[in-house]
Design an enzyme around this catalytic site. Sequence first.
Site, short mmCIF file in Angstrom:
data_model
loop_
_atom_site.label_atom_id
_atom_site.label_comp_id
_atom_site.label_asym_id
_atom_site.label_seq_id
_atom_site.Cartn_x
_atom_site.Cartn_y
_atom_site.Cartn_z
N GLU A 1 -2.98 -4.85 2.75
CA GLU A 1 -1.99 -5.19 3.79
C GLU A 1 -1.34 -3.92 4.34
O GLU A 1 -1.08 -3.82 5.53
CB GLU A 1 -0.91 -6.13 3.21
N ASP B 1 -6.25 3.74 -11.10
CA ASP B 1 -5.94 2.38 -11.53
C ASP B 1 -5.78 2.47 -13.04
O ASP B 1 -4.75 2.94 -13.52
CB ASP B 1 -7.08 1.45 -11.07
N GLU C 1 -2.62 -6.32 -6.71
CA GLU C 1 -3.99 -5.84 -6.70
C GLU C 1 -4.92 -6.80 -7.40
O GLU C 1 -6.06 -7.03 -6.98
CB GLU C 1 -4.07 -4.45 -7.38
N GLU C 2 -4.41 -7.38 -8.50
CA GLU C 2 -5.28 -8.21 -9.34
C GLU C 2 -5.79 -9.44 -8.60
O GLU C 2 -6.82 -10.00 -8.96
CB GLU C 2 -4.56 -8.61 -10.63
N ASP D 1 -4.53 -1.62 -17.93
CA ASP D 1 -4.76 -2.01 -16.54
C ASP D 1 -3.54 -2.72 -15.99
O ASP D 1 -3.34 -3.90 -16.27
CB ASP D 1 -6.00 -2.92 -16.46
N HIS E 1 -1.98 0.52 -8.64
CA HIS E 1 -1.33 -0.79 -8.55
C HIS E 1 -0.39 -0.98 -9.72
O HIS E 1 -0.48 -0.32 -10.75
CB HIS E 1 -2.34 -1.92 -8.38
N GLU F 1 -3.69 -2.42 6.76
CA GLU F 1 -3.73 -3.23 7.98
C GLU F 1 -2.50 -2.96 8.83
O GLU F 1 -2.60 -2.77 10.06
CB GLU F 1 -3.77 -4.72 7.62
#
Lengths: 721, 721
Positions: free
Chosen positions: A433, A453, A424-425, A386, A376, A436
């Site tokens: 998504e 990550d 992502e957070e 992060d 991400h 999906e």
Amino acid sequence: MSWLKILGAVIVGALLLTVGILLGHFAIPKGGNGPRAPSWVQTVGRDLNESLLQSFMDQVDSGKIRENLKALASQPHMATTKGDEELVKLLLRRWQDPQVGLDSASEDVYGAFLSFPDPQRPNSVAVGVCGSQIFSTRRSEKNVTADQTHADVVQPYAAYAPPGNPRGRLVYANQGKRSDYLELVNMGINLNGTIAITRYGVAGRADKAVNGAEFGVAGVVVYTDPADINDGRASEEETYPNSWYLPPSGVERGSYSRYFGDLLTPYYPAKGNMPGQGRALTHDGIPPIPTQPIGFEDAQTLICNLSGPVAPASWQGSLGCSYHVGPGFRTGGLFPNTSDVQVNVHNQRVIRNSSNVMGFIRGSEEPDRYVLYGNHRDSWVHGAIDPSSGTAVMLEITRVLGKMLKEGKWRPRRSIIFGSWGAEEFGLIGSTEYTEEFYSKLRERSVAYINVDISVFGERPSVLSSVSVYDNWRNHFNRISPSYGVIPNLGSLGAGSDYASFIHYLGITSKDIAYTYDRNKTSARIYPAYHTAFDTFDYADRFIDPGFTSHQAVARTVGNVLLRLADSLILPLNVSDYGEKLDELYSAAAQGDFLANLNANNLSLDPLKAAIGRFKSVAADFNQRITKLKEESPSPLQIRMVNDQIMLLERAFLNTQAFPNQYYYSHVIWASKSSDQATFPGLADAYTSALETGDWDQVQKHLTIVVHAVESAASTLEAVA
Amino acid sequence: MSWLKILGAVIVGALLLTVGILLGHFAIPKGGNGPRAPSWVQTVGRDLNESLLQSFMDQVDSGKIRENLKALASQPHMATTKGDEELVKLLLRRWQDPQVGLDSASEDVYGAFLSFPDPQRPNSVAVGVCGSQIFSTRRSEKNVTADQTHADVVQPYAAYAPPGNPRGRLVYANQGKRSDYLELVNMGINLNGTIAITRYGVAGRADKAVNGAEFGVAGVVVYTDPADINDGRASEEETYPNSWYLPPSGVERGSYSRYFGDLLTPYYPAKGNMPGQGRALTHDGIPPIPTQPIGFEDAQTLICNLSGPVAPASWQGSLGCSYHVGPGFRTGGLFPNTSDVQVNVHNQRVIRNSSNVMGFIRGSEEPDRYVLYGNHRDSWVHGAIDPSSGTAVMLEITRVLGKMLKEGKWRPRRSIIFGSWGAEEFGLIGSTEYTEEFYSKLRERSVAYINVDISVFGERPSVLSSVSVYDNWRNHFNRISPSYGVIPNLGSLGAGSDYASFIHYLGITSKDIAYTYDRNKTSARIYPAYHTAFDTFDYADRFIDPGFTSHQAVARTVGNVLLRLADSLILPLNVSDYGEKLDELYSAAAQGDFLANLNANNLSLDPLKAAIGRFKSVAADFNQRITKLKEESPSPLQIRMVNDQIMLLERAFLNTQAFPNQYYYSHVIWASKSSDQATFPGLADAYTSALETGDWDQVQKHLTIVVHAVESAASTLEAVA
């Protein structure tokens, strides 16, 4: 005829014969045994090129990773903010570079449901009445390296917590577990209308508020105890910038939602053409009451002034005082004992465009097989660790691969898809998504998903020895395998990063890779600057990985896995290993109380035992067939057949009926569970529940689900004909 | 040197050159351009052999089909009975025959939940009090051809109807639709405690009782009206054995369950190692009250003696009297007007072993791609037409293919799986359990499923002209395609035979093939002997297909489809055709009240229109890529890639979230619906429901589901890289 002439004739004859042989061999296409072999015969069986892999490894440059991280973490880049948008452009620029880029890269936009604080009305936790406050928490972290004063540093908040200004007596509720609140009630404390202060850890972020609300709590405050993150160190001298520990003003931000994926559009991509499902924003997933995180400096001011009984020993932390549970403040402390605490939350929920950046390398032989690798992009503040430590690694990997590609030295057998996920957070939104939107084709074609990550979160590694990554891993985190002896161990994937929808929803074999710290040296819950304004390049460069050799090791490891998955003729995944996992899960049920209770309710584990036995036997046969196949001259379709069996094994464990109350979860082996029984998750939860409710039909149902999944997996590996 | 010597030298030289060329060409393997092509290069790209197909067609023998049918229908073979078990052995013998058998065949046993009448206590519908009955229905059909006296003829009953002996006034309730019962109530009739007599048709079997129970009806009688099955003919002289029409004593048996699959084990195979799910046998799926079918001879006695108002004109039938609705009998009729009718049902529910017989031919190049072809084996009585006309065809097809196989003349490119399903008549049990057991591998590997249940059910065809099957089909059942003009039409697959779980649950492209009758010549609901003791070999031989040329035509057609699916290099399924179906479903929503009501509720069809537009464009591109591929020298993996896209297109329309209240249904295009709106089924039902309830959120949800499915289908067909 003289002997000379004879010799001459023989020589001429030999020459003619030779010319003929040469002509026949090279000038006339083979026709008698069929047409000349088409050009793909040369390439279709190509296997991994080990020397190319070595060349990749050699080119991975720690200096370049450091440069990447410096650029990526130069400013805050929370999802959908200016900093994030600039990184979208950076990613596109790198991946579209004519010299070191990929085949293609594009931006894929979703309308993500997010939550932000109101810059005009900062959140706070305050003591005293309006207009005459005695105390209020800091707006943000203290300035330590100038990074903390950047205009785009978002103030600490609990994303998705509702706005409100509840006011009440303060209680200390440990970690905000349901059992913690119950314990307070058992102490005789009336929680109705109180404000609960809780420490991070054990219970999920949202759970602390969801649980509290059940007991009448009106607002929740969350802080990081130095006992949990700093090995007890709490002073400025002992913390960053003097060490990797969290300074007293540091506050962990985060998403306070139990679910992943866009909360308004479960199962469907959050795109304009999807009218949406309107997932009810019920309170079982996000805090029903205002909630606010604070630093331990402020927490100390509040907790160390509490009245009431002393908190249990296991609730005590490192704030330098004896923790009492309240309610309200003690006489003789900082605050009058009649003071209420007020939680002021002004969060706003909005839908904003969030981008995934997708990069692509076309496979030469099997373009319709995808190896996916994602990280991400969005952070809470500067996000050096992060997630930018992962992004820095990904960019170095794509640079080296892109260079080999553009120079014509390499093209993978299978296609590689790179994902720089957005938002992502807030709940793995970009990756969810994506899965999906492309559910069907990803499910059919994906060989594996690799996630990075946070790539490195140990404190400064010991001077790197000559120990290999493999040996180092095995030395520090191992298990005893019945087949291999002592080998590196793998943790279970939960739902903590972007692999969640890949493994749980699509059933795609997934792996998360990080260089973590030595848990013998620190008990920190995670690296101390996590989700705070101290997670900066300076922090990474000075305390996490000076020299960036750990980052380099991660890049080499990830690239190695990626290339082996993309280029190996036979997929490098050993199906037999699943048998050990099945045995382990079975054993946890086939003993002690668990087994006794099953038997007492006329439930037998024999069918499960038989199914696992069949799986292991079939898997062993499968591996033997592969060995035999390699010795022959297999057709490309024979290779494809066994690879499809390997790829689709994971899908056989999916059951969309198994967990009707859990969004996305359908993998019978890896689904989440709340029970502490170490067996199959659905079985574990049903068992624990049956002990209370007597509903052994649900246990029977989950036994069926597991047996069916294992039998299906065995059927997938059996000879197809 | 003389010219002769020169000539000689030239000749010798030319000979040596020639020998050299020959040696060079044939004796030395090509090395310069790579290794000699492996043997699979010759076979891996093999396409359908049209002359083999012709040879297959020529060998299909109508006489042998007649012999098959005679053997298959020689005795009753209801699921799990002796007759059925003997056919299991027959199938195994044929398919394991060393001269004309398949590669392998096996028996696959499930514990099926069934329902049978009690031979010791026959069901009946009676008038009069116990001990002095005035009237009771026949135990079984009248003996006409001696077949009816066979000891194994099961007496007529309603499978799964519960036992009981309700007694009450008789009412005539037309077809037992909900609206029929409502109409009776509107006429002022109190249905409470009544016995309702209803005719077959329109409402499903179970629905007649489920609906009646809702209104207080205590028992249900079902009969076949001569108006619906016999074009009005009701006398013995006009019916079998004098014509194909149903004799007055004929009774349609059947399964009275709304659901398919074993009722105790939904989603999991009914095997010993599956503890089971315990589907609650609730009354929404099977009759909650005793129910019994009778013949129209007995129905006439009951209906023509009813009192009360005259039934509406549309309720009148061909029993030769004016139908009154009751309640109770008229003065001056056969029965005293105080007489009650008693329904006596002694059905028993049992679990019995039911077998599928599975036959297998291994594919040479793509053994992991399955073409499936199935037919159920079990009947209600002799079942000459249903299902043995289909079994007779299947056995002739496997004989010819088996012969070609054993003689080494043919082996299909893909594997072929033949299924002789058990217990179809009770609710497609054998086929459903098979798809449940092997869900995962069938879903991943199946190219298509072909079903032949009843293969021929027209009355004696006109003398066969030279018109082709294609033209005959197009002449009698056609539609106007925007792409092709007038073409043969295809009906929609519901859940009437064993294709149900293949298409609805697994999303496998499915086809049902039968030679049906000319609907201009008869209005019969189905062939008149359906599910009665008159469905015999004699009936088939004399009235359905004397000469068995229709059976032969079906065998040739099915074999043709089967071989093309199994042997064609590129799968012979045109993905563009789906675009026409999508357009048709869209158009039904994009006009009139439907569109107006959507717009009034702020719902737009634009995203759906755009998605369908994208699908059609992508499908056209896909077909162009195939055309281009064929012109090149495609690698086996390139062929496999497009074939996988074709195969998996159907899977992209699956959505396991779409129909949470309907077992198995998950195909967004072909799911069942109760609405009469001609658009996508979920959308149609949600719309019709919203008109009553105002729940337009459900309409929005189903719009999303459809858009997502169409977009997924388009993504499946797009270039993979």
